[in-house]
Design an enzyme around this catalytic site. Structure first.
Site, short mmCIF file in Angstrom:
data_model
loop_
_atom_site.label_atom_id
_atom_site.label_comp_id
_atom_site.label_asym_id
_atom_site.label_seq_id
_atom_site.Cartn_x
_atom_site.Cartn_y
_atom_site.Cartn_z
N ILE A 669 0.82 -1.10 0.02
CA ILE A 669 0.19 -0.06 0.06
C ILE A 669 0.76 1.41 0.10
O ILE A 669 0.24 2.25 -0.09
CB ILE A 669 -0.82 0.09 1.05
CG1 ILE A 669 -0.23 -0.08 2.51
CG2 ILE A 669 -2.25 -1.11 1.08
CD1 ILE A 669 -1.14 0.23 3.66
N GLY A 670 2.20 1.03 0.11
CA GLY A 670 2.94 2.47 0.24
C GLY A 670 4.40 2.11 0.08
O GLY A 670 4.81 1.19 0.42
N GLY A 672 8.19 3.95 0.88
CA GLY A 672 8.86 5.21 1.28
C GLY A 672 10.35 5.10 1.64
O GLY A 672 10.86 3.93 1.41
N GLY A 673 10.94 5.83 1.87
CA GLY A 673 12.63 5.95 2.39
C GLY A 673 12.90 4.81 3.43
O GLY A 673 13.92 4.16 3.16
N GLY A 675 10.94 2.15 3.74
CA GLY A 675 10.70 0.78 3.39
C GLY A 675 9.33 0.62 2.62
O GLY A 675 8.76 1.46 2.65
N VAL A 677 5.40 -0.58 2.81
CA VAL A 677 4.36 -0.76 3.62
C VAL A 677 3.31 -1.82 3.05
O VAL A 677 2.83 -1.36 1.76
CB VAL A 677 3.66 0.41 4.23
CG1 VAL A 677 2.81 0.23 5.30
CG2 VAL A 677 4.73 1.40 4.53
N LYS A 691 5.70 -2.86 8.02
CA LYS A 691 6.70 -2.15 7.41
C LYS A 691 7.83 -2.89 7.10
O LYS A 691 8.43 -3.80 7.98
CB LYS A 691 6.97 -0.93 8.21
CG LYS A 691 8.02 0.01 7.59
CD LYS A 691 7.86 1.47 8.21
CE LYS A 691 7.24 2.24 6.85
NZ LYS A 691 7.14 3.78 7.56
N ASP A 802 10.72 13.22 11.94
CA ASP A 802 10.12 13.53 10.67
C ASP A 802 8.56 13.61 10.65
O ASP A 802 7.74 12.93 10.24
CB ASP A 802 10.37 12.15 9.71
CG ASP A 802 10.12 12.49 8.00
OD1 ASP A 802 10.01 13.74 7.74
OD2 ASP A 802 10.03 11.67 7.42
#
Ligand SMILES: *[C@@H]1O[C@H](CO)[C@@H](O)[C@H](O)[C@H]1NC(C)=O
Ligand SMILES: *[C@@H]1O[C@H](CO)[C@@H](O)[C@H](O)[C@H]1NC(C)=O
Ligand SMILES: *[C@@H]1O[C@H](CO)[C@@H](O)[C@H](O)[C@H]1NC(C)=O
Ligand SMILES: *[C@@H]1O[C@H](CO)[C@@H](O)[C@H](O)[C@H]1NC(C)=O
Length: 960
Positions: A669-670, A672-673, A675, A677, A691, A802
């Site tokens: 589903i996603g 990112g930096g 890893g 998800v 994750k 973050d």
């Protein structure tokens, strides 16, 4: 009778002797009891305070000629505890009591009056509490020092009424209740030092201040003083130091001010003073002149150029015109000048570093002309050199590039030309090199790689050409590389992939060719990548999919092949336009990779966005608001082939195999930096978010814990220990971490699943869902509480690093939970040298101090949270085109504070009028959070309190 008389006399004599010795032994006992009261203090001063030592030999004790204690000197002795006043005041001859700069706490009581012989009293720099008592009985005081000692409430100024011998009165930095200028002081005509800075004094400075003719130092700064500087101040001709800064004073410097010819330090900064500086021309003993942030106009008197002692001059943000005296700063050991933000013209005075002591030359934003004087190329002490936004021309003297101590060189927005010379290799301290908008040219010397402290390079909009040196990869601290709008050619160096701190890369509008190096995909902190308007060719490397990009712009190049599907979620529609050879089945307006059909891109794009928005609206109408992401078909080998360890942090209702089986593309589903998800539904129907963090090649499993090695294999970070810390975090506003599953080369973190996506999605993306103010307020408060817990919770501060709206996830009831906390630290691989902290934040949310230091603390999270609050109130993204070039939401908000109307206009129009007041209160908190100086930002604990006070009134009424 005679015998009786003699006897009586003898008796009297004996009893007198007896009395004396009783008194001596009393004083000894008193001192020993003082020693006992301070027994917990970390000091050796009491070592000599022993019963069999004569008390006059005790360290810190001075006796009078009769052998009684006259002075007690315990300044800066780490004393802790309560003040044993009753003991001190038993010493009847005590004239001097010095307890300044210790750690004393608790109240000071009226008992102090029993020390009636005191002439010198120092209680300053301590941690007392409560209000200070009336001490009118000690009216022989000559020195009374009580600065920064923690007292509050009303100060009884009247108790000073009869202290006519007072010479020094120092009460600065005590949070007293607001008061008018205390007139009793005006009768204390022997005063030569009066220090009332930050004592909450309001109203005018009375004319009678002119009575205090003995004053050599007068400090009234940081109060609420209004009105004009009284003309009578010109009678204080002995003044050496006059501090009036940070008040609300108006008017001009009074006529005759030039009579204060003994002045060495004059500071009237940050008031509303206007008029010219002609009175200053007589003050030729000045060492330091600080008049910044006023409305002074006219020219700087030429006499200032002849002041023989001047070392520190700050006139920034006024309306001063004309040239600066050319001999300015050439006499004494000049160290600092800031004349930024005025209308100065003419050349930069050449000799300010003549004595080789100059530290900062700050002349930003004026109309200075001519060349940068050669002399500064030899100014080895210079740390900051900022002459940006002027009309300087000619070449930058070569030596400037190589100044060994310079941390900041800013010559941006001038008319400078010529090259950056190879001297730059000597700039070992240089962190920021700001050269934008000039006509600088030539090739970028490869020696730039030796300037190893560089954090930020901005060469944008110049005439640089040639290749970007391959050695640029050696700049391990670099976070921002801006070279857009030049004529760089050749290919993008592959080595850029080893600038592990880099966050922001802009190479737009050059003549770069060749292909995009796949190594860019390994930059863990990169979130802004603009390579548009070049001649880049070849495919878009698939490696870019692993980045967590906020902005990706590859438009107007010659790229070919398939646009990786994985980039579609992060890129916006125009990221790929103007590359005729790119194809993708999923974005209309591009060639289908199989068939080459040509349909007008923009029409399709518009239809697509409309259709997408409609679907999104429908989807969000359904209570289950999860929007399913695209599937991908890249194969992945079964995870079960590895060996895995499971560490549970809660009671688990699923098995490790269930998780491992579900790590497959259709559940992704996603990305990112940190890893990929995955959304995983386990046997009992429970949804989880997993994750998957892959270790880079530098990480190896060592013994029982996974470590991360740096290139030399020396440092090792305890990955598991970090995860363990995160596992102990439990709070309703923080995403729950169920377990960690670690394998050979990757790790799975299993979190609770948040069906309603992130705050960013709700506020800004295509599938946005109207959030009413009450919901936004609840999100603000909940998120604040989550962060407060991370910062102030029982396991010591966990710094998020973050904070952003896409890391604030929403549950079914739209209650917020903080996600990805602490991950930035875990994920930062490869660069474990202490000096290279990866800047993990996200463009638009990064606190300004990142540009100067690599230190991360809670206050940096505060800044990012302030940006989130601004998003909630305004409905805008942290970076929008409408804010203007290089501007973000913080700049935009601070630029719109001038009138009430402009503040109201910033509030999202979707927020109804009844809630505006609450919204504006939250906006004010956001402004506090985004203060430039970290120390000025509140703590998360303060923020929670303030947000609670900003509760919408409508809501209160409903509850009542
Ligand atoms: C006060 O404590 C500090 C830190 O423990 C120590 O370095 C210093 O020497 C102490 N000062 C005195 C006067 O003992
Ligand atoms: C000051 O002294 C006068 C006369 O000596 C006395 O009447 C008055 O009470 C004193 N004021 C204070 C505040 O102690
Ligand atoms: C100052 O002293 C004079 C005379 O000694 C007295 O009349 C006056 O009231 C005093 N002013 C204040 C503010 O104490
Ligand atoms: C200084 O004071 C005297 C007398 O008060 C006055 O005549 C003179 O003009 C003043 N000087 C300056 C430089 O203002």
């Amino acid at each position: 009778m005679a015998v009786a008389t003699i006897f009586r006399q003898v008796f009297h004599f004996l009893s007198f002797l007896c009395l004396l010795s009783i008194t001596f032994s009393d004083e000894l006992q008193t001192l020993l009891s003082i020693k006992t009261a301070f027994r917990d203090s970390n000091t050796r001063i009491f070592d000599s305070w022993e019963p069999n030592t004569p008390l006059c030999n005790f360290s810190g004790i001075t006796c009078d000629s009769n052998g009684f204690v006259k002075e007690i000197e315990l300044f800066n002795q780490n004393l802790t505890g309560l003040l044993p006043l009753s003991s001190f005041c038993q010493l009847k001859s005590l004239e001097s009591l010095s307890l300044g700069k210790n750690y004393l706490h608790g109240p000071v009581t009226e008992d102090l009056n029993k020390c009636f012989s005191l002439k010198y009293l120092d209680l300053g720099i301590n941690f007392f509490s409560g209000s200070f008592p009336d001490i009118s009985s000690i009216n022989g005081l000559v020195y009374f020092l009580m600065d920064r000692s923690g007292f509050s409430g009303t100060f009884s100024w009247n108790s000073l009424r009869n202290m006519t011998n007072l010479q020094v009165l120092s009460l600065w930095d005590n949070p007293f209740d607001r008061t008018q200028f205390p007139t009793v002081i005006l009768n204390l005509t022997k005063l030569n030092g009066l220090y009332l800075s930050n004592c909450s004094i309001e109203g005018n400075i009375p004319d009678e201040i002119g009575n205090l003719v003995e004053l050599t130092e007068l400090v009234l700064s940081e109060n609420y003083l209004i009105g004009e500087i009284p003309r009578t101040i010109t009678k204080l001709t002995k003044l050496c130091e006059l501090e009036l800064y940070f008040n609300e004073l108006t008017g001009e410097l009074p006529p005759g001010f030039g009579n204060l010819t003994s002045l060495e330090d004059f500071d009237a900064s940050r008031n509303h003073l206007h008029g010219n500086l002609s009175e200053i021309r007589f003050l030729n003993k000045l060492k330091s002149l600080q008049l910044f942030q006023n409305q002074f106009s006219g020219e700087v008197p030429p006499e200032l150029g002849d002041f023989k002692y001047l070392v520190d001059l700050s006139l920034y943000t006024n309306k001063l015109t004309g040239p600066l005296p050319q001999k300015l700063g050439s006499w004494a050991d000049f160290i600092f000048i800031d004349v930024s933000e005025n209308f100065f013209t003419g050349p930069i005075p050449p000799d300010m570093c003549k004595k080789g002591t100059m530290v900062a030359v700050l002349m930003l934003q004026n109309n200075f002309t001519g060349e940068i004087p050669d002399a500064y190329a030899n100014c080895m002490t210079l740390i900051r050199f900022r002459v940006g936004k002027n009309r300087l021309s000619g070449q930058v003297p070569g030596g400037i590039w190589g100044l060994p101590k310079a941390e900041l060189i800013d010559v941006a927005k001038n008319d400078l030309e010529g090259p950056i010379t190879s001297d730059i290799g000597k700039a070992k301290s240089l962190a920021q090199l700001l050269l934008a908008y000039n006509r600088l040219n030539g090739e970028l010397p490869s020696e730039i790689s030796k300037a190893s402290s560089l954090v930020s390079i901005d060469l944008s909009f110049n005439k640089f050409l040639g290749k970007i040196p391959e050695e640029i990869g050696e700049l391990k601290q670099l976070t921002s590389l801006q070279i857009q709008g030049n004529a760089f050619s050749g290919s993008i160096p592959d080595s850029l992939g080893s600038c592990h701190s880099i966050n922001d890369v802009n190479m737009a509008k050059n003549m770069l060719s060749g292909s995009i190096p796949p190594s860019l995909g390994s930059l863990p902190a990169l979130n802004f990548l603009n390579l548009s308007r070049n001649q880049l060719s070849g495919p878009i490397p698939g490696t870019l999919s692993s980045l967590r990009l906020n902005l990706l712009d590859l438009s107007e190049n010659r790229l070919t092949g398939q646009i990786p599907d994985s980039l579609l979620t992060e890129a916006n529609n125009s990221s790929f336009t103007g590359n005729l050879g790119l194809c993708n089945e999923k974005i209309r307006g591009f060639w289908q990779c199989s068939q080459q059909s040509g349909v007008s891109g923009h029409l399709w794009m518009a239809l697509f966005c409309l259709a997408f928005a409609t679907i999104a609206m429908l989807a969000s109408l359904v209570a289950f608001c999860y929007l399913k992401k695209k599937r991908q078909n890249i194969g992945e080998r079964s995870l079960k082939e590895d060996s895995w360890d499971l560490k549970p942090f809660h009671v688990l209702t699923f098995t490790m195999d269930e998780i491992l089986d579900s790590i497959k593309q259709e559940n992704l589903i996603g990305k990112g930096g940190s890893g990929n998800v995955y959304r995983v539904v386990v046997g009992n129907g429970k949804e989880l978010a997993v994750k998957h963090i892959r270790y880079t090649d530098d990480r190896r499993k060592i013994g029982s814990s996974t470590c991360i090695l740096n290139k030399r294999g020396t440092k090792c970070m305890e990955f598991e220990a970090e995860v363990q810390t995160l596992s102990s975090i439990r709070h309703v506003n923080v995403v729950k971490l169920y377990c960690s599953i670690s394998g050979e080369d990757s790790n799975l973190l299993v979190y609770e699943y948040m069906p309603c996506g992130s705050l960013w999605d709700r506020l800004h993306s295509c599938n946005e869902l109207e959030l009413d103010w009450e919901t936004r307020y609840d999100i603000a408060l909940g998120a604040a509480k989550g962060l407060e817990y991370l910062h102030h919770g029982c396991d010591g501060p966990v710094i998020h690093r973050d904070v952003k709206s896409s890391n604030i996830l929403l549950d079914e009831e739209l209650k917020p939970r903080i996600a990805d906390f602490g991950l930035a630290k875990i994920v930062q691989a490869n660069s474990m040298k202490e000096s290279t902290q990866i800047i993990a934040g996200t463009h638009g949310y990064i606190a300004p101090e990142y540009a100067y230091t690599n230190k991360v603390n809670e206050k940096s999270d505060l800044y990012s949270f302030g940006v989130v609050l601004m998003e909630l109130v305004t409905g805008k993204r942290p970076i929008e085109l409408e804010f203007g070039e290089d501007k973000n939401i913080v700049d935009w908000v601070s630029g719109n504070l001038k009138t009430k109307e402009s503040v109201v206009r910033m509030v999202d129009p979707a927020i109804p009028e009844v809630y505006r007041e609450s919204a504006i209160k939250v906006l004010k908190i956001a402004i506090l959070c985004t203060a430039r100086l970290p120390t000025l930002r509140p703590t998360m604990r303060n923020v929670v309190q303030m947000v609670e006070e900003a509760q919408p009134r409508e809501l209160v009424r409903v509850i009542e």
